[in-house]
Design a protein around this motif. Structure first.
Motif, PDB file in Angstrom:
ATOM      1  N   ASP A  51       0.891  -1.155   0.000  1.00 21.83           N
ATOM      2  CA  ASP A  51       0.000   0.000   0.000  1.00 21.83           C
ATOM      3  C   ASP A  51       0.933   1.209   0.000  1.00 21.83           C
ATOM      4  O   ASP A  51       1.935   1.235   0.743  1.00 21.83           O
ATOM      5  CB  ASP A  51      -0.834  -0.056   1.290  1.00 21.83           C
ATOM      6  N   HIS A  53       0.456   5.203  -0.230  1.00 22.42           N
ATOM      7  CA  HIS A  53      -0.428   6.360  -0.370  1.00 22.42           C
ATOM      8  C   HIS A  53       0.330   7.672  -0.463  1.00 22.42           C
ATOM      9  O   HIS A  53       1.476   7.786  -0.016  1.00 22.42           O
ATOM     10  CB  HIS A  53      -1.395   6.402   0.819  1.00 22.42           C
ATOM     11  N   HIS A  62      -9.873   7.741   1.679  1.00 25.29           N
ATOM     12  CA  HIS A  62      -9.365   6.529   2.341  1.00 25.29           C
ATOM     13  C   HIS A  62      -8.900   6.831   3.769  1.00 25.29           C
ATOM     14  O   HIS A  62      -9.054   6.004   4.656  1.00 25.29           O
ATOM     15  CB  HIS A  62      -8.198   6.001   1.502  1.00 25.29           C
ATOM     16  N   HIS A  76      -1.922   5.841   6.944  1.00 22.22           N
ATOM     17  CA  HIS A  76      -1.041   4.672   6.944  1.00 22.22           C
ATOM     18  C   HIS A  76      -0.313   4.553   5.612  1.00 22.22           C
ATOM     19  O   HIS A  76      -0.781   5.067   4.592  1.00 22.22           O
ATOM     20  CB  HIS A  76      -1.851   3.388   7.201  1.00 22.22           C
TER      21      HIS A  76
HETATM   22 ZN    ZN Z   1      -4.542   1.939   2.408  1.00 28.37          ZN
END
Ligand code: ZN
Length: 190
Positions: A51, A53, A62, A76
């Motif tokens: 992930d 971001h 999100h 996160h």
């Molecule tokens: Zn995420």
């Protein structure tokens, strides 16, 4: 048979002490490393996702200051931060494709990401004639679930290796395992 291993989101922020740490996450990292020590040659491809971001903005809704832990989450896995790095217990030297997903938007399935060459996972599977995939990683009830369901959609045989997955919550993880099984994945218990 051409076989791949998917290692989903085994990152610091999804393991104990991380922004969104799940219980058992570090143990999953260790177990995958041990699995690779003896079984790496079972796989023609080893595809690991992160992930990844954006630091700016809420990544398409999100991130939230008051997250519901279903559709919205604490900040996160911001790109290039320690939280977004692979867990240190995960041995990544055998990984053939590193996939990043979630830049500016929610992305649960690793099929939503791209390799460092900008290729989708679906294209990688096609190019290599992958017929069978084993799936491990975090979190059972979110990114593992989404990746497994997408893999089934893409027509490959899928096994979920349950000794190497960890979930956000027990109830939703149990439901996810049932759902993956009903969708056609083989649930491997040991
Ligand atoms: Zn995420």
């Amino acid at each position: 048979m051409t076989r791949a291993l998917f290692i989903v989101d085994v990152q610091n922020d999804f393991t104990e002490g991380g922004a969104l740490g799940v219980t058992g996450g570090a143990a999953v990292a260790q177990a995958i490393t041990e699995h690779l020590a003896t079984h790496a040659s079972d796989y023609d491809l080893i595809i690991a996702s992160r992930d990844w971001h954006n630091a700016e903005g809420d990544n398409g809704g999100h991130f939230a200051a008051d997250p519901d832990f279903v559709d919205t989450w604490p900040v996160h896995c911001v790109a290039e931060t320690n939280g977004a790095a692979y867990h240190p217990a995960l041995e990544v030297s055998g990984v053939t494709h590193h996939v990043k997903k979630g830049q500016g938007k929610p992305a649960y399935s690793l099929f939503e990401g791209q390799t460092e060459d900008g290729v989708t996972v679906a294209a990688v599977l096609r190019q290599h004639g992958v017929l069978s995939v084993d799936v491990v990683g975090i979190a059972t009830d979110y990114c593992v679930r989404a990746s497994v369901l997408d893999a089934i959609e893409h027509g490959v045989d899928v096994r979920v290796l349950t000794t190497m997955i960890a979930g956000v919550a027990a109830e939703s993880s149990h439901r996810a395992i049932e759902e993956m099984g009903h969708a056609g994945a083989e649930i491997v218990e040991d």
